[in-house]
Design an enzyme around this catalytic site. Structure first.
Site, PDB file in Angstrom:
ATOM      1  N   ASP A  19      23.805 -56.101 -16.699  1.00 39.41           N
ATOM      2  CA  ASP A  19      24.759 -56.909 -16.181  1.00 39.41           C
ATOM      3  C   ASP A  19      24.428 -56.994 -14.768  1.00 39.41           C
ATOM      4  OD1 ASP A  19      27.390 -58.332 -15.818  1.00 39.41           O
ATOM      5  OD2 ASP A  19      27.865 -56.544 -14.851  1.00 39.41           O
ATOM      6  N   ASP A  21      26.945 -58.371 -11.406  1.00 42.86           N
ATOM      7  CA  ASP A  21      27.938 -58.114 -10.636  1.00 42.86           C
ATOM      8  C   ASP A  21      28.735 -56.883 -10.893  1.00 42.86           C
ATOM      9  OD1 ASP A  21      28.243 -60.464  -8.937  1.00 42.86           O
ATOM     10  OD2 ASP A  21      28.405 -61.378 -11.107  1.00 42.86           O
ATOM     11  N   ASP A 179      29.004 -52.555 -16.239  1.00 37.43           N
ATOM     12  CA  ASP A 179      29.971 -51.737 -15.218  1.00 37.43           C
ATOM     13  C   ASP A 179      31.458 -51.755 -15.905  1.00 37.43           C
ATOM     14  OD1 ASP A 179      30.083 -54.636 -14.693  1.00 37.43           O
ATOM     15  OD2 ASP A 179      31.468 -53.988 -12.987  1.00 37.43           O
TER      16      ASP A 179
END
Length: 225
Positions: A19, A21, A179
């Site tokens: 991922d 961001d 995240d």
């Protein structure tokens, strides 16, 4: 009952999907700066940093609609807000963001394995590619896919399955590193092992409540065996 690997019985990796961001780059400052400008131009109240942190991760469309709803903006403002958002984000992309500690070292270590790697984000693809380039992270990836590259976004498994196809890897041997519960839900549904970092944006919820095979405080702490 689904099975989620633990660090003790994790399958060997054939490829990696990461991922963007909240995983590679702390982009919260970019989002806040862009949204401040968009809402100000629309004559609407601003949203605070905490609201943005809890709301990012499900794609720009969701972020804009959530912000408009939070400040009492009319639904018919969405198209104007979306146009302004694209304009402002293009201009500010990367200016208020920082690569997380341990990310460059972690990516160098993964790249040295000689395995295919992709960055998969819900951010629009053009913004994702520009950000990776600005931060010098684009060199680590064979593919970069954004939220507008596929018919559905994470947490739907489709983007992960399509990314595995592009990498030529089996989902069961393709590690998803993210995240948030968004990343984990998509990975579990796609059949990918999932690793979660502790420092990103998980919609205000504790990341260790989300099933994963590993939890990392830094990307370069990833255990490969």
């Amino acid at each position: 009952m689904s099975f989620h690997p633990t660090a003790e019985n994790q399958p060997a990796a054939q490829a990696f999907i990461l991922d963007l961001d909240g995983t590679l780059v702390d982009t919260l400052g970019d989002f806040v700066a862009v949204l401040e400008r968009v809402l100000a131009e629309l004559g609407l109240p601003l949203v605070d940093r905490a609201f943005v942190e809890k709301t990012v991760g499900r794609g720009s469309e969701h972020l804009i609609r959530s912000c408009l709803a939070a400040v009492g903006g009319a639904e018919d403002l969405y198209e104007r807000a979306w146009s302004l958002y694209q304009e402002k984000y293009r201009a500010l992309n990367g200016q208020y963001s920082e690569v997380y500690p341990g990310v460059r070292e972690g990516l160098q270590r993964l790249r040295a394995l000689g395995l295919p790697m992709a960055c998969l984000t819900n951010k629009p693809a053009a913004f994702a590619r520009d950000l990776l380039r600005v931060k010098g992270l684009d060199v680590y990836f064979d593919h970069v896919f954004g939220g507008d590259d596929f018919a559905r976004k994470k947490p739907d498994p489709l983007p992960l399955l399509k990314t595995c196809e592009a990498l030529g890897s089996s989902p069961a041997l393709t590690w998803m590193i993210g995240d948030s519960s968004n990343d984990a839900q998509a990975a579990h549904a796609a059949g990918c092992p999932v690793v979660l970092v502790s420092y990103g944006y998980n919609h205000g919820e504790p990341i260790r409540s989300v099933p994963a095979q590993q939890y990392l405080d830094r990307l370069d702490q990833l255990r490969l065996s």
